[in-house]
Design an enzyme around this catalytic site. Structure first.
Site, PDB file in Angstrom:
ATOM      1  N   THR A 171       0.831  -1.161   0.000  1.00 25.87           N
ATOM      2  CA  THR A 171       0.000   0.000   0.000  1.00 25.87           C
ATOM      3  C   THR A 171       0.889   1.242   0.000  1.00 25.87           C
ATOM      4  O   THR A 171       2.068   1.115   0.301  1.00 25.87           O
ATOM      5  CB  THR A 171      -0.789  -0.147   1.324  1.00 25.87           C
ATOM      6  OG1 THR A 171      -1.530  -1.346   1.252  1.00 25.87           O
ATOM      7  CG2 THR A 171      -1.633   0.991   1.665  1.00 25.87           C
ATOM      8  N   ARG A 199     -13.661  -8.028  -2.137  1.00 22.64           N
ATOM      9  CA  ARG A 199     -12.863  -7.966  -0.895  1.00 22.64           C
ATOM     10  C   ARG A 199     -12.451  -6.517  -0.613  1.00 22.64           C
ATOM     11  O   ARG A 199     -12.009  -5.802  -1.490  1.00 22.64           O
ATOM     12  CB  ARG A 199     -11.628  -8.852  -1.049  1.00 22.64           C
ATOM     13  CG  ARG A 199     -10.700  -8.871   0.163  1.00 22.64           C
ATOM     14  CD  ARG A 199      -9.606  -7.839   0.062  1.00 22.64           C
ATOM     15  NE  ARG A 199      -8.579  -8.030   1.084  1.00 22.64           N
ATOM     16  CZ  ARG A 199      -7.608  -7.151   1.334  1.00 22.64           C
ATOM     17  NH1 ARG A 199      -7.550  -6.035   0.649  1.00 22.64           N
ATOM     18  NH2 ARG A 199      -6.714  -7.386   2.259  1.00 22.64           N
ATOM     19  N   VAL A 200     -12.589  -6.098   0.620  1.00 22.84           N
ATOM     20  CA  VAL A 200     -12.156  -4.752   1.029  1.00 22.84           C
ATOM     21  C   VAL A 200     -11.093  -4.910   2.110  1.00 22.84           C
ATOM     22  O   VAL A 200     -11.248  -5.719   3.027  1.00 22.84           O
ATOM     23  CB  VAL A 200     -13.351  -3.938   1.566  1.00 22.84           C
ATOM     24  CG1 VAL A 200     -12.880  -2.595   2.120  1.00 22.84           C
ATOM     25  CG2 VAL A 200     -14.384  -3.719   0.463  1.00 22.84           C
ATOM     26  N   GLY A 201     -10.015  -4.147   1.995  1.00 22.24           N
ATOM     27  CA  GLY A 201      -8.925  -4.251   2.961  1.00 22.24           C
ATOM     28  C   GLY A 201      -8.871  -3.081   3.923  1.00 22.24           C
ATOM     29  O   GLY A 201      -9.739  -2.198   3.938  1.00 22.24           O
ATOM     30  N   ASP A 202      -7.819  -3.071   4.710  1.00 18.67           N
ATOM     31  CA  ASP A 202      -7.668  -2.077   5.773  1.00 18.67           C
ATOM     32  C   ASP A 202      -7.550  -0.646   5.260  1.00 18.67           C
ATOM     33  O   ASP A 202      -7.885   0.296   5.980  1.00 18.67           O
ATOM     34  CB  ASP A 202      -6.427  -2.406   6.606  1.00 18.67           C
ATOM     35  CG  ASP A 202      -5.171  -2.380   5.759  1.00 18.67           C
ATOM     36  OD1 ASP A 202      -5.117  -3.154   4.776  1.00 18.67           O
ATOM     37  OD2 ASP A 202      -4.258  -1.592   6.048  1.00 18.67           O
ATOM     38  N   THR A 221       0.198  -0.402   6.622  1.00 19.53           N
ATOM     39  CA  THR A 221       0.394  -1.168   5.389  1.00 19.53           C
ATOM     40  C   THR A 221       0.724  -2.611   5.732  1.00 19.53           C
ATOM     41  O   THR A 221       1.345  -2.876   6.756  1.00 19.53           O
ATOM     42  CB  THR A 221       1.532  -0.547   4.543  1.00 19.53           C
ATOM     43  OG1 THR A 221       1.997  -1.513   3.607  1.00 19.53           O
ATOM     44  CG2 THR A 221       2.714  -0.100   5.375  1.00 19.53           C
ATOM     45  N   GLY A 222       0.306  -3.507   4.870  1.00 17.18           N
ATOM     46  CA  GLY A 222       0.529  -4.928   5.114  1.00 17.18           C
ATOM     47  C   GLY A 222      -0.726  -5.688   4.716  1.00 17.18           C
ATOM     48  O   GLY A 222      -1.611  -5.128   4.059  1.00 17.18           O
ATOM     49  N   GLY A 224      -4.263  -6.789   4.836  1.00 20.32           N
ATOM     50  CA  GLY A 224      -5.330  -6.012   5.443  1.00 20.32           C
ATOM     51  C   GLY A 224      -6.119  -6.703   6.528  1.00 20.32           C
ATOM     52  O   GLY A 224      -6.549  -6.061   7.498  1.00 20.32           O
TER      53      GLY A 224
HETATM   54  N1  GLY Z   1      -3.085  -3.246   3.122  1.00 21.19           N
HETATM   55  C1  GLY Z   1      -3.643  -3.447   1.860  1.00 21.19           C
HETATM   56  C2  GLY Z   1      -4.640  -4.486   1.784  1.00 21.19           C
HETATM   57  O1  GLY Z   1      -4.524  -5.540   2.405  1.00 21.19           O
HETATM   58  O2  GLY Z   1      -5.574  -4.322   1.078  1.00 21.19           O
END
Ligand code: GLY
Length: 324
Positions: A171, A199-202, A221-222, A224
């Site tokens: 990210t 799918r939705v991430g952090d 970042t990483g 999610g």
């Molecule tokens: N940190 C980005 C994601 O997992 O979507």
């Protein structure tokens, strides 16, 4: 005095000259805003737009694709007064961070997803673009071929483990405090390659990938999913309020190490202290404070054979904390 930090993701990759150039350009763009008395909000938007436009980063142009080969970007933005906005599963906006800002400034909502997010971006005339770079298409084809051949593909997805070293490129994000003490943070990503549609991430979740309040701001970042489960951005800002930036991030890294969460985070405290930490092999960032530019490109790279199925690490991660 203003301060800004931008990151190019934590994960398993080898940051090089291109990462450095992109991050320096991003911080220069943000610093120009801050130095002329502009707001932290404008500064982090300017920085993240540079990173989104830079194909080496996995956000905006150069985003990874979902398993159907489609783009679905996530982004969020937040100010120290708790104003915030986020978008998820956006398909065409060249700069998802601008769409997140639209949600914050033009709507009554915090998070808008999918068609609604696309519609909002188009309604306000945001530029659209095919965000799939040639490099990312090649990566997608390679990973999909492995998947079809029944091979394990990507460590961050249960059925898709153990893959080449370049699959986790993260990210982007930026955090700043301006000359009036206003704090802003933002995060933008294409999400992991071959994620499931929807799918939705952090990066789209306030409190997970992005958070800011009067004490400080952070961008994480990483992978999610564990970042969301542990609400790491909010946790980080709470720790910064209690312990200050350096110690707060140290405590967070210790927590992440114990919980085996692989991630990275950058933070700015209201007193302009900058700190960051990461439990992954690699992390890249550039910061600017007191007229001093600092660059950090982790040299760490390697394919871990022992990752948990949910993106957590089974062994001790480095838990590095740096202060600038
Ligand atoms: N940190 C980005 C994601 O997992 O979507």
């Amino acid at each position: 005095m203003p301060a800004i930090i931008a990151h190019g993701g934590a994960g398993r990759y080898s940051p090089g000259e291109e990462h450095e150039r992109g991050l320096k350009d991003a911080v220069a763009a943000g610093w120009e805003v801050l130095d002329s008395g502009g707001s932290a909000l404008d500064a982090i938007e300017a920085a993240i737009v540079v990173l989104e436009d830079f194909p080496v980063f996995q956000a905006g142009f150069g985003s990874a694709m979902n398993i159907k080969g489609e783009i679905q970007t996530d982004a969020s933005i937040m100010l120290g007064d708790l104003s915030c906005g986020a978008v998820a599963a956006l398909t065409a906006a060249a700069n998802p961070i601008k769409a997140a800002r639209l949600v914050m400034e033009k709507t009554d909502h915090v998070l808008i997803v999918g068609d609604g997010a696309d519609h909002l971006a188009q309604s306000y005339g945001l530029e659209s673009r095919d965000l799939r770079s040639d490099a990312r298409k090649e990566m997608y084809d390679r990973m999909l071929a492995k998947l079809r051949a029944g091979e394990e593909v990507a460590w961050y997805l249960p059925r898709l483990r153990e893959v080449a070293a370049d699959m986790s490129m993260g990210t982007v994000g930026a955090v700043a405090v301006d000359s009036e003490g206003r704090i802003a943070s933002g995060t933008s990503t294409g999400g992991p390659m071959l994620k499931l549609p929807g799918r939705v991430g952090d990066a789209a979740v306030i409190g997970a990938g992005t958070y800011a309040n009067e004490n400080g701001g952070v961008s994480a970042t990483g992978v999610g999913e564990p970042i969301i489960k542990h609400a790491l951005a909010k946790k980080a800002v709470d720790l910064i309020a209690d312990q200050g930036a350096r110690e707060g991030i140290e405590t967070l890294m210790e927590y992440a190490r114990i919980k085996k969460v692989r991630f990275g985070i950058v933070a700015v405290e209201e007193n302009e202290a900058i700190a960051l930490g990461y439990t992954t092999e690699a992390m890249s960032w550039v910061s600017m404070k007191d007229g001093e530019l600092k660059t950090f490109l982790s040299t760490g790279i390697g394919v871990r054979k022992d990752d948990g199925d949910d993106g957590t690490a089974k062994d001790d991660s480095s838990g590095k904390v740096l202060e600038t």
